[in-house]
Scaffold this active site. Structure first.
Site, PDB file in Angstrom:
ATOM      1  N   GLU A 248       0.813  -1.217   0.000  1.00 23.03           N
ATOM      2  CA  GLU A 248       0.000   0.000   0.000  1.00 23.03           C
ATOM      3  C   GLU A 248       0.850   1.272   0.000  1.00 23.03           C
ATOM      4  O   GLU A 248       0.724   2.110   0.899  1.00 23.03           O
ATOM      5  CB  GLU A 248      -0.950   0.006   1.208  1.00 23.03           C
TER       6      GLU A 248
ATOM      7  N   GLU B 180      -3.922 -10.433  -0.145  1.00 20.23           N
ATOM      8  CA  GLU B 180      -4.778 -10.366   1.040  1.00 20.23           C
ATOM      9  C   GLU B 180      -6.196 -10.721   0.603  1.00 20.23           C
ATOM     10  O   GLU B 180      -6.656 -10.262  -0.441  1.00 20.23           O
ATOM     11  CB  GLU B 180      -4.781  -8.960   1.660  1.00 20.23           C
TER      12      GLU B 180
HETATM   13  C1  IPT Z   1      -5.179  -3.658   3.711  1.00 18.68           C
HETATM   14  C2  IPT Z   1      -3.772  -3.530   4.200  1.00 18.68           C
HETATM   15  O1  IPT Z   1      -2.863  -3.917   3.209  1.00 18.68           O
HETATM   16  C3  IPT Z   1      -3.506  -4.347   5.412  1.00 18.68           C
HETATM   17  O2  IPT Z   1      -2.280  -3.962   5.964  1.00 18.68           O
HETATM   18  C4  IPT Z   1      -4.614  -4.193   6.409  1.00 18.68           C
HETATM   19  O3  IPT Z   1      -4.669  -2.862   6.822  1.00 18.68           O
HETATM   20  C5  IPT Z   1      -5.920  -4.538   5.769  1.00 18.68           C
HETATM   21  O4  IPT Z   1      -6.148  -3.736   4.674  1.00 18.68           O
HETATM   22  C6  IPT Z   1      -7.089  -4.344   6.691  1.00 18.68           C
HETATM   23  O5  IPT Z   1      -6.987  -4.957   7.907  1.00 18.68           O
HETATM   24  S1  IPT Z   1      -5.503  -2.203   2.798  1.00 18.68           S
HETATM   25  C7  IPT Z   1      -7.224  -2.024   2.587  1.00 18.68           C
HETATM   26  C8  IPT Z   1      -7.499  -0.599   2.165  1.00 18.68           C
HETATM   27  C9  IPT Z   1      -7.768  -2.908   1.564  1.00 18.68           C
END
Ligand code: IPT
Length: 997
Positions: free
Chosen positions: A434, A513
């Site tokens: 990010e 993710e």
């Molecule tokens: C995403 C991040 O990469 C991760 O570090 C964590 O914050 C997660 O979200 C949420 O728990 S970024 C999100 C804007 C998709």
């Protein structure tokens, strides 16, 4: 462009802290990065108690290194540690933000209010320390910017919190009476690059070590490996001065003993036949590299990583990542590494069919990678980089595309790759997380490709694939992920033109993710898994995330609890968004992790006619390590058991095995359960550990239950009894000798974190006006949490009682009509509940069920034994871990202690429940649907009002909920909403129960 005083490369040159704090240069005086090696050269750990002084600002006199400064009155602080987690609040407190910067965004400046820790430690060199060796001082992790002095002279400064730095202190160190001083600033220009979603935890949190570097030792060594056609190769790179040679490489198990007389002789070594390294078969070979003055010990794993078309291959075979995003977090230690805890965590991952780790979003402690090599994980090793807070302003001034930060970006990726390059488990480098996009990221990628052609480069923010090798996304929905996996529609991809999207589809895809595991959830894991099986371009992904980051704290009354954002009085914070793990802060795996295990099982067990089909879904390991067990149960009671011979099924192959005859019960359900278990002990689980399970319903056809007979109803009043049940004005007041109130319609559940989420999909919304609004706020708006009841009629007949109740909320025209009919039929007490919503309810509902109150006066309800699905809670889009059986649990065991109290405990498809004082049998409705049940010491309204488990009020009642239906879970806390098939729309439902005393 801003002009700042340059930091000199001359060690010892001192730049005052305020200027240093706004300097985008990564370090001064630090040595070139190298591998974190196991060496026999002498070293001295400087861990232990240091003198410590905390100041609220960075603008301090440069007195920390002065020999005559009296530090006797300072605190003592252990190294490694975070100062905010020591000293009972005297050293400030941790703070949590996700995307937000906890300081004004004006890069590269940070506020004057900048907690600064001064550390001092005195030491002598141990006896026998080689006098002629160079001496190097190593810091494995300091957050965020630090300056170092030895014996009053500044040796350098560095940033890059989760990266290692070394300083040459040969000219400064003395045999005795050394004074090492370190000044650590919580905030610095580097903080702009470290905006990861986690606690801000300043301090020297990894080891400090003094190492002797022999003049004829090995500066660095990289034993790259390759594996093809059963044969291994070592591709060595040795960095050592002339006097170190000859240097000998030994791999005793392979009979390798290769002597390189000079640096020019270092060349690839063919080692013949070897067992390859994979995450499933983590075969390691001990190796040593011996120079004249030093021996380095390594463990080699032979493997080749390669991208061919849209396939990500290791040793020529497609990899499917069943991964977890792993942060370094511990409820007491924070990011301070604990080898035993980390090993236990990785063992837990193996036991739950996790095969991959993304080190989000920084390099872990180096020893973690030794564990990953040894236990077997595919690792995406991520650099310490995130600038997420710039997104808010459209990425304006984002360091990723600003030349001032280029050196810092390159320094970070160099330190990442160089430190960990020897680990076979690492199959990809990741630039960070990010951080938008820009030239500095492209430069990092170019450097990594050049330095290590053997590992692809990942970065999710490179949407159009300009400088990375795999297509990566986070939280894409099931339909979107499917479109990425297929070419048919060529639907547009995020941030891509059609042509860019088409190109991204030529690469392997991973979800870096997905399945945000916050609170109760995630749902839909099985839907993502099905896509991976159907579309080979999709290589699986990494659940966000492995653990909750709770910090063990105490209330003013001394009650321990796991703290999240805001619990330390932070002005800016992101609440419980840091509690989004598959494992709770106290190491307890959530039902979500059990669901993951069931979905990711490495062998698929399916039934086809009279046969069991065993499909090996692994990368390369056969099923030789597994055995099959069978159990037959009649209404959840074991009737037969045995084993089934499992032939060796190679990876990607299936076998069909005839099933033995199953004894089928009359008047009871017959279920056959097959489990694949470990046939022998492994490093991570004992013999008999279940890796996969499947069930087959072999029940004889069930006889339909006759419906209740028609009756002549008449108005009823006063007290009534039906067998063991007593009613007042139509309401149940006791069953047997126990007070029981109910049934009372309940449509509300304490919103889960996903129910409270408003991101992405809006499948819950009935029209466009509710897009971006959480389900929970719709429920509150409609008053589902504050329903009122009006009894319309109470009727009786011979052996029967009927009530009709209208249920609705204040100021609402929408209502639900609930008809309850109690009957006494041949001594059996029956209850039918008809629940009929009016038309017009605008959104999904959390549940359709009834509540019974069981006050403690007649003895508290201890728990339940039930025949149905279990042993853990399950919801409509998270059912794969649940199986049919007979289970028992206490009221406390029935719930999961999520960090923020919320809906928990639903056991779906229940047939029989025994609560001790009484029990009930549930019957399917006309469509064959069985209800679920839960027991709780609190109402959903009470649970919803509590921010932490300890805030739940004292209770003198156990509540029994019988739910005809529950809404799914989804993962909308950060991702898609509940899939429509599993979303609960207002609808008519019937509950049919009989009670036994
Ligand atoms: C995403 C991040 O990469 C991760 O570090 C964590 O914050 C997660 O979200 C949420 O728990 S970024 C999100 C804007 C998709």
């Amino acid at each position: 462009m801003l002009v700042l005083p340059r930091r000199s490369d001359d060690p010892g040159a001192s730049v005052p802290s305020p200027a240093l704090l706004a300097d985008t240069a990564p370090s001064s005086g630090a040595l070139a990065p190298r591998s974190w090696l196991h060496s026999d050269a002498p070293s001295l750990s400087l861990n232990g108690d240091w003198r410590f002084r905390l100041s609220p600002t960075a603008d301090l006199p440069d007195d920390v290194a002065r020999a005559d400064l009296d530090d006797a009155g300072w605190d003592t602080l252990p190294v490694p540690a975070h100062w905010v987690l020591h000293g009972d609040g005297r050293h400030g407190r941790p703070s949590y933000t996700n995307v937000q910067y906890p300081f004004p965004i004006e890069p590269p400046f940070v506020p004057d209010e900048n907690p600064t820790g001064d550390y001092r430690r005195r030491f002598d060199l141990p006896a026998g320390w080689p006098v002629d060796a160079r001496v190097v001082l190593r810091f494995d992790g300091v957050e965020s910017l630090y300056r170092v002095w030895l014996n009053g002279v500044e040796v350098g400064s560095a940033s890059g919190s989760r990266l290692a730095h070394e300083f040459d202190v040969t000219d400064r160190v003395r045999a005795e009476g050394n004074l090492l001083a370190v000044r650590v600033h919580e905030w610095s220009a580097a903080s702009y690059l470290e905006d990861q979603d986690q606690w801000w935890l300043p301090g020297i949190f990894r080891e400090v070590t003094l190492t002797a570097r022999p003049a004829d030792g090995v500066e660095d060594v990289w034993l790259r490996t390759a594996f093809a056609d059963g044969v291994g190769t070592i591709l060595p790179e040795v960095t050592a001065p002339e006097p170190a040679f000859p240097v000998t490489l030994r791999v005793p198990e392979l009979g390798v003993e290769t002597v390189w007389a000079t640096p020019a002789d270092v060349a690839p070594v063919a080692v013949g036949e070897v067992d390859p390294w994979t995450a499933e078969t983590p075969r390691l070979y001990d190796a040593t590299v011996t120079a004249q003055g030093e021996t380095i010990t390594l463990r080699l794993g032979f493997r080749t990583v390669e991208i061919r078309g849209d396939r990500f291959l290791v040793n020529g075979r497609r990899v499917v990542f069943h991964g977890m995003n792993r942060h370094e977090t511990h409820p007491v230690r924070g990011r301070v590494f604990d080898g035993e805890h980390a090993r236990a965590d990785l063992i837990r991952m193996k036991q739950f069919n996790v095969n991959a780790i993304r080190t989000s979003h920084y390099p872990p402690h180096p020893r973690l990678l030794d564990l990953a090599d040894e236990l077997g994980f595919w690792v995406i090793l991520e650099c310490d980089l995130e600038t997420h807070g710039f997104e808010k302003a459209g990425w304006r001034d984002n360091p990723s595309d600003d030349p001032r930060w280029r050196d810092a970006y390159l320094d970070r990726i160099r330190r990442t790759v160089e430190r960990d390059k020897n680990h076979p488990s690492i199959v990809m480098w990741s630039l960070g997380n990010e951080s938008g996009t820009g030239a500095n990221l492209a430069a990092m990628s170019a450097w990594a490709h050049d330095r290590d052609p053997g590992r692809p480069v990942h970065y999710e923010g490179d949407y159009t694939g300009e400088y990375t090798d795999v297509y990566s996304r986070m939280y894409s929905s099931v339909p979107e992920t499917e479109q990425i996996g297929t070419d048919g529609s060529l639907a547009p991809l995020l941030g891509c033109t059609p042509a860019q999207g088409a190109r991204q589809r030529t690469k392997p895809f991973i979800l870096c993710e997905y399945a945000h595991a916050m609170g109760n959830g995630p749902g839909a894991l099985d839907q993502y898994e099905a896509l991976v099986d159907a579309h080979p371009r999709l290589h699986g992904g990494f659940v966000w995330e492995w653990r909750d980051h709770g910090i063990l704290a105490r209330t003013a009354d001394g009650i321990p609890f796991y703290a999240y954002g805001g619990d330390f009085g932070e002005v800016v914070h992101d609440g419980n968004f840091v509690m989004d793990g598959m494992v709770l802060s106290n190491d307890v795996p959530t039902p979500g992790l059990h669901e993951f295990k069931a979905v990711a099982q490495p062998v698929a067990l399916t039934f086809d006619g009279g046969e069991l089909v065993v499909t090996n879904r692994r990368h390369s390991a056969s099923t030789a390590d597994l055995a099959l067990r069978l159990t037959v149960e009649h209404d959840g009671r074991e009737a037969a058991s045995g084993t089934l011979d499992l032939p060796v099924v190679e990876a990607g192959e299936s076998a069909r095995l005839p099933l033995p005859a199953v004894p089928v019960a009359e008047g009871a359900e017959t279920w056959l359960t097959v489990t694949a278990v470990l046939a022998a002990d492994t490093a991570w689980a004992p013999t008999g550990h279940v890796v996969a399970r499947a069930q087959l319903d072999r029940s004889a056809p069930r006889r339909p239950r006759p419906g209740s007979r028609a009756v002549d109803w008449r108005e009823a009043e006063g007290t009534l009894t039906l067998g063991p049940a007593t009613f007042e004005r139509g309401r149940l007041v006791s069953l047997g000798r126990r007070a029981v109130a109910g049934p009372r319609l309940e449509l509300f559940r304490a919103p889960t974190d996903n129910d409270e989420g408003a991101t992405y999909g809006d499948l819950a919304a009935s029209d466009a006006s509710t897009v971006g609004v959480s389900s929970a706020s719709l429920w509150r708006e409609q008053g589902l949490d504050r329903l009122t009841h009006r009894v319309v009629v109470v009727h009786e007949a011979d052996g029967a009682l009927r009530t009709i109740t209208r249920v609705s909320a204040a100021n609402s025209v929408d209502s639900v009509t609930v008809e309850t009919v109690w009957t006494l039929d041949e001594g059996e007490l029956g209850l039918r509940v008809e629940i009929q919503p009016s038309s017009g309810w605008p959104s999904v509902w959390p549940r359709i069920g009834v509540r019974f109150d069981l006050p403690d006066g007649d003895g508290a309800v201890e728990g339940a034994e039930w025949f149905g699905t279990g042993p853990l809670e399950s919801y409509p889009d998270s059912t794969r871990a649940a199986y049919v059986g007979r289970f028992r649990a206490t009221v406390a065991e029935l719930k999961v202690e999520y960090a923020r109290p919320q809906e928990t405990g639903h056991r779906a498809a229940v047939r029989e429940v025994d609560l001790g004082a009484f029990g009930f049998t549930a019957f399917p409705d006309s469509r064959g649907r069985l209800p679920g049940f839960s027991l709780s010491r609190h109402t959903p309204q009470q649970v919803a009002a509590a921010g932490h488990p300890h805030e739940l009020p004292e209770s003198d009642t156990t509540y029994l909920f019988v739910d005809a239906a529950q809404h799914g879970l989804g993962s909308r806390a950060c991702g898609p909403d509940v899939w429509p098939e599993f979303a609960l729309r207002p609808e008519a439902r019937t509950l049919r129960l009989t009670f036994h005393i």
